[in-house]
Design a protein around this motif. Structure first.
Motif, PDB file in Angstrom:
ATOM      1  N   ALA A   1       0.724  -3.176 -12.161  1.00 39.49           N
ATOM      2  CA  ALA A   1       0.285  -4.828 -12.804  1.00 39.49           C
ATOM      3  C   ALA A   1       2.137  -5.332 -12.567  1.00 39.49           C
ATOM      4  O   ALA A   1       2.212  -5.661 -11.442  1.00 39.49           O
ATOM      5  CB  ALA A   1       0.013  -5.442 -13.372  1.00 39.49           C
ATOM      6  N   ARG A   2       2.809  -4.235 -13.312  1.00 37.95           N
ATOM      7  CA  ARG A   2       4.748  -4.421 -13.892  1.00 37.95           C
ATOM      8  C   ARG A   2       4.309  -4.356 -11.931  1.00 37.95           C
ATOM      9  O   ARG A   2       5.665  -4.988 -11.186  1.00 37.95           O
ATOM     10  CB  ARG A   2       4.963  -3.943 -14.892  1.00 37.95           C
ATOM     11  N   LYS A   3       4.539  -3.486 -11.932  1.00 37.54           N
ATOM     12  CA  LYS A   3       5.216  -2.629 -10.767  1.00 37.54           C
ATOM     13  C   LYS A   3       4.297  -3.192  -9.247  1.00 37.54           C
ATOM     14  O   LYS A   3       5.861  -4.115  -8.593  1.00 37.54           O
ATOM     15  CB  LYS A   3       4.446  -1.121 -10.406  1.00 37.54           C
ATOM     16  N   ALA A   4       3.158  -3.700  -9.186  1.00 37.26           N
ATOM     17  CA  ALA A   4       3.318  -4.820  -8.239  1.00 37.26           C
ATOM     18  C   ALA A   4       3.719  -6.108  -8.758  1.00 37.26           C
ATOM     19  O   ALA A   4       4.128  -5.948  -7.524  1.00 37.26           O
ATOM     20  CB  ALA A   4       1.018  -5.032  -8.816  1.00 37.26           C
ATOM     21  N   VAL A   5       3.741  -6.419  -9.458  1.00 32.44           N
ATOM     22  CA  VAL A   5       5.322  -8.088  -9.401  1.00 32.44           C
ATOM     23  C   VAL A   5       6.045  -7.815  -9.100  1.00 32.44           C
ATOM     24  O   VAL A   5       7.205  -8.629  -8.447  1.00 32.44           O
ATOM     25  CB  VAL A   5       5.254  -8.225 -11.079  1.00 32.44           C
ATOM     26  N   GLU A   6       7.113  -5.926  -9.240  1.00 33.04           N
ATOM     27  CA  GLU A   6       8.229  -5.948  -8.737  1.00 33.04           C
ATOM     28  C   GLU A   6       8.122  -6.070  -7.449  1.00 33.04           C
ATOM     29  O   GLU A   6       8.992  -6.130  -6.677  1.00 33.04           O
ATOM     30  CB  GLU A   6       8.418  -4.413  -9.897  1.00 33.04           C
ATOM     31  N   ILE A   7       7.120  -5.300  -6.819  1.00 32.15           N
ATOM     32  CA  ILE A   7       6.652  -5.216  -5.058  1.00 32.15           C
ATOM     33  C   ILE A   7       6.589  -7.008  -4.633  1.00 32.15           C
ATOM     34  O   ILE A   7       7.895  -7.201  -3.808  1.00 32.15           O
ATOM     35  CB  ILE A   7       5.534  -4.908  -5.454  1.00 32.15           C
ATOM     36  N   LEU A   8       5.981  -7.393  -5.060  1.00 30.14           N
ATOM     37  CA  LEU A   8       6.024  -8.986  -4.874  1.00 30.14           C
ATOM     38  C   LEU A   8       7.701  -9.541  -4.660  1.00 30.14           C
ATOM     39  O   LEU A   8       7.735 -10.485  -3.528  1.00 30.14           O
ATOM     40  CB  LEU A   8       4.562  -9.906  -6.138  1.00 30.14           C
ATOM     41  N   GLU A   9       8.197  -9.696  -5.524  1.00 26.27           N
ATOM     42  CA  GLU A   9       9.077 -10.321  -5.534  1.00 26.27           C
ATOM     43  C   GLU A   9      10.337  -9.849  -3.734  1.00 26.27           C
ATOM     44  O   GLU A   9      10.499 -10.221  -3.787  1.00 26.27           O
ATOM     45  CB  GLU A   9      10.484  -9.724  -6.227  1.00 26.27           C
ATOM     46  N   ASP A  10      10.084  -8.566  -3.655  1.00 25.39           N
ATOM     47  CA  ASP A  10      10.731  -8.629  -2.299  1.00 25.39           C
ATOM     48  C   ASP A  10       9.574  -8.204  -0.800  1.00 25.39           C
ATOM     49  O   ASP A  10       9.857  -7.661  -0.130  1.00 25.39           O
ATOM     50  CB  ASP A  10      10.977  -6.577  -1.994  1.00 25.39           C
ATOM     51  N   MET A  11       8.795  -8.879  -1.096  1.00 22.46           N
ATOM     52  CA  MET A  11       7.604  -9.966  -0.142  1.00 22.46           C
ATOM     53  C   MET A  11       7.307 -11.313  -0.177  1.00 22.46           C
ATOM     54  O   MET A  11       6.288 -11.412  -0.642  1.00 22.46           O
ATOM     55  CB  MET A  11       6.599  -8.732  -0.559  1.00 22.46           C
TER      56      MET A  11
ATOM     57  N   LEU B   1      -0.952   5.597   5.270  1.00 24.79           N
ATOM     58  CA  LEU B   1      -1.104   5.507   6.558  1.00 24.79           C
ATOM     59  C   LEU B   1       0.407   5.461   6.911  1.00 24.79           C
ATOM     60  O   LEU B   1       1.157   5.548   7.891  1.00 24.79           O
ATOM     61  CB  LEU B   1      -1.589   4.141   6.766  1.00 24.79           C
ATOM     62  N   GLY B   2       1.647   5.717   5.936  1.00 23.27           N
ATOM     63  CA  GLY B   2       3.375   5.313   5.639  1.00 23.27           C
ATOM     64  C   GLY B   2       3.428   4.009   6.343  1.00 23.27           C
ATOM     65  O   GLY B   2       4.165   3.653   6.991  1.00 23.27           O
ATOM     66  N   SER B   3       2.711   2.919   5.049  1.00 25.68           N
ATOM     67  CA  SER B   3       2.631   1.708   6.094  1.00 25.68           C
ATOM     68  C   SER B   3       2.895   0.874   4.619  1.00 25.68           C
ATOM     69  O   SER B   3       2.035   1.002   3.963  1.00 25.68           O
ATOM     70  CB  SER B   3       2.198   1.280   7.158  1.00 25.68           C
ATOM     71  N   GLY B   4       4.053  -0.032   4.552  1.00 25.61           N
ATOM     72  CA  GLY B   4       4.163  -1.299   3.124  1.00 25.61           C
ATOM     73  C   GLY B   4       4.496  -0.184   2.017  1.00 25.61           C
ATOM     74  O   GLY B   4       5.213   1.306   2.156  1.00 25.61           O
ATOM     75  N   ILE B   5       4.747  -1.069   1.124  1.00 24.50           N
ATOM     76  CA  ILE B   5       6.040  -0.779  -0.407  1.00 24.50           C
ATOM     77  C   ILE B   5       4.997  -0.652  -0.911  1.00 24.50           C
ATOM     78  O   ILE B   5       5.304  -0.462  -1.606  1.00 24.50           O
ATOM     79  CB  ILE B   5       7.562  -1.151   0.397  1.00 24.50           C
ATOM     80  N   ALA B   6       3.618  -1.567  -0.607  1.00 21.22           N
ATOM     81  CA  ALA B   6       3.118  -0.669  -1.802  1.00 21.22           C
ATOM     82  C   ALA B   6       1.777   0.519  -1.687  1.00 21.22           C
ATOM     83  O   ALA B   6       1.875   1.073  -0.591  1.00 21.22           O
ATOM     84  CB  ALA B   6       2.196  -2.248  -2.746  1.00 21.22           C
ATOM     85  N   ASP B   7       0.669   0.825  -2.993  1.00 20.56           N
ATOM     86  CA  ASP B   7       0.545   1.613  -2.425  1.00 20.56           C
ATOM     87  C   ASP B   7      -1.005   1.728  -1.648  1.00 20.56           C
ATOM     88  O   ASP B   7      -1.158   2.236  -0.767  1.00 20.56           O
ATOM     89  CB  ASP B   7      -0.608   1.695  -3.986  1.00 20.56           C
ATOM     90  N   ILE B   8      -0.356   0.122  -1.892  1.00 16.06           N
ATOM     91  CA  ILE B   8      -1.947  -0.719  -0.734  1.00 16.06           C
ATOM     92  C   ILE B   8      -1.536  -1.983  -0.222  1.00 16.06           C
ATOM     93  O   ILE B   8      -1.544  -2.347  -1.711  1.00 16.06           O
ATOM     94  CB  ILE B   8      -3.814  -0.467  -1.361  1.00 16.06           C
TER      95      ILE B   8
END
Length: 526
Positions: free
Chosen positions: A222-232, A192-199
């Motif tokens: 899981a590790r990548k999702a936690v890293e993204i969480l820090e930017d959200m 969809l071109g929106s968001g910074i995570a896969d979903i």
């Protein structure tokens, strides 16, 4: 005494300021009107001393139909449906695009289900709302889901030559499965071109969460999702999902807990039985979203669940689908008949089915039940006993009888109109208030040949003349003389009977005044 005083006071004000009062709408109360009452005599007595020559006396269809004893039970309607379609036990019927209303359609649906005799009833709703604006499914959820299903179908057909497409397919399957589990899709980076995570999802509890998707590398996701969480900073949870295309299994994990050693999935489901539904790009099956509740924003009713329960209580199997292609009902198995549930588009919808060679009977609601309207515009009279109130019989003739009785009893020459729903759209609810076939269901003889009413846009005329430099006196004279300087732009053409009926319904029906009679006075008829 108070009402009499108010009438006298109003008349004196109108007389005093007569030039300023162009039109009036007056609500009139009556006593109880019951089956077999003389509706003409009742109306004439109610308006005595109030009505004036030239008034349009509007009477709600509800009391007219009640006086005519226009009632029908579910059992009676079910027998008629069986006869019309020639149904045998365990029959299958499709109901296409009904109004979403407990009052307007639930008992009609119950009778249809009873007629199937333990069979199956498929209800097809349009997306996202019925023909009068009642929301039946969340518009954003439906838009995203139908888009993902279309993408899944195209990716699946193309991946034979491009194995890399499996990466996109797994994310589409993950998103569709998450929706089935009650998660809302907020964004998808690649698709969809929106968001910074896969979903990016919102959990059933309302928590925003980034989610990374993988085939088997759960720890990495899981590790990548936690890293993204820090930017959200607005997110409250990180999630990881595994999609096994071979086993057709989906597993959802709390990313932080997974990294801490807790490998127990939050949810683990098979999507094997859903794959065929995922590929249906024009249809959302109710069973795809068992955890979603589609509450109407005003009534709070989930019509998918209500109609499913109504069908089941009548002893039949119920299936609900959402689609903007009504012909999709043909793909759901053999049908013994189709009921078109729309009020205003029923003939066009019927023509569509017949033009494509319908091989089973196709009937509209006005063909089910007694003439002239069938069950179109019917209302619940007694929900527990399964009794419907129908629209009036011979509404034109009844209106003329009332007109003659008023003339006889009061000496006043009026016109009479029997009104149903007013034709307007509520800006707050988005609902189009016209579940009856017409605002004016019947009129007396003097109003039957009225043309569409048109006129000049006075506000535009005044602005135009003012901008041309005319004085106040010149503008007033030109408007009165309807000179050529006036704009050719006219008002929206409408029939006078529809205008009067809408005025009456706004006051008597929607305002809930307990006034089944409304006098409309002073409206020009030419």
């Amino acid at each position: 005494m108070v009402e009499k005083f108010l009438w006298q006071r109003m008349r004196s004000l109108v007389k005093e300021y007569g030039e300023r009062v162009a039109a009036q709408v007056l609500a009139v109360k009556t006593g109880l009107i019951l089956p077999h009452d003389d509706i003409a005599a009742t109306v004439a007595e109610a308006v005595r001393g109030i009505v004036e020559d030239g008034d349009i006396v509007c009477v709600t269809e509800a009391v007219v139909a009640r006086s005519q004893n226009r009632y029908l039970s579910c059992e009676e309607l079910a027998e008629q449906v069986k006869d019309i379609f020639g149904l045998k036990p365990k029959s299958t019927l499709a109901v296409v695009y009904p109004i979403a209303s407990r009052n307007r359609f639930a008992l009609v649906l119950k009778a249809i289900a009873m007629a199937s005799q333990g069979g199956r009833v498929i209800v097809a709703f349009p997306v996202p709302a019925d023909e009068v604006g009642n929301q039946v499914i969340d518009a954003e959820l439906a838009r995203v889901r139908l888009g993902l299903k279309m993408l899944y179908k195209h990716l699946s057909s193309a991946r034979g030559s491009t194995p890399y497409l499996n990466i996109l397919i797994r994310e589409v399957i993950a998103a569709l499965t998450l929706q089935s589990l009650g998660y809302s899709i907020v964004g998808m980076r690649k698709i969809l071109g929106s968001g910074i995570a896969d979903i990016t999802v919102r959990t059933p509890e309302g928590v925003l969460a980034p989610l990374e998707v993988t085939f088997v590398e759960h720890e990495r996701a899981a590790r990548k999702a936690v890293e993204i969480l820090e930017d959200m900073p607005e997110a409250g949870q990180a999630l990881a999902a595994g999609v096994d295309l071979g086993r057709k299994e989906f597993a959802l994990f709390d990313a932080r807990r997974y990294l801490e050693g807790d490998r127990e999935p939050l949810r683990q489901v098979s999507f094997a039985e859903q794959l065929s539904a995922f590929a249906e790009e024009e249809v959302i099956h109710g069973r795809e979203l068992p955890n979603e509740v589609f509450c109407h924003p005003i009534t709070g009713i989930d019509y998918r669940r209500l109609y499913s329960e109504v069908i089941q209580e009548a002893g039949a199997q119920g299936d609900v689908i959402f689609t903007n292609n009504p012909l999709k009902v043909y793909e759901l198995g053999y049908l013994d008949g189709i009921v078109l549930g729309e009020v205003h588009n029923r003939q066009e919808r019927r023509d569509l089915f017949l033009a494509l060679g319908a091989k089973v009977p196709v009937k509209t609601l006005d063909e089910l039940g007694p003439s002239p309207w069938g069950v179109i515009g019917s209302n619940v009279s007694d929900y527990e006993k399964g009794i419907l109130k129908l629209l009036p019989e011979d509404a034109d003739g009844t209106a003329e009888q009332i007109r003659k009785r008023i003339l006889k009893d009061t000496g006043k020459d009026v016109e009479v109109l029997i009104f149903g729903d007013g034709a307007y759209k509520d800006p707050d609810t988005g609902i189009y208030e016209l579940a009856d076939p017409y605002p004016a269901l019947g009129v007396s003889e003097g109003m039957r040949d009225l043309r569409l009413r048109t006129g000049k846009k006075l506000k535009l005329v005044v602005d135009t003349l003012y901008n041309k430099g005319y004085s106040r006196e010149e503008i007033a004279r030109l408007v009165a003389e309807t000179r050529e300087e006036q704009s050719d732009l006219g008002t929206t053409p409408r029939r006078l009977v529809s205008i009067a009926a809408t005025l009456a319904d706004l006051l008597a029906g929607s305002a809930d005044q307990g006034t089944p009679i409304v006098l409309v006075r002073g409206i020009k008829r030419d």
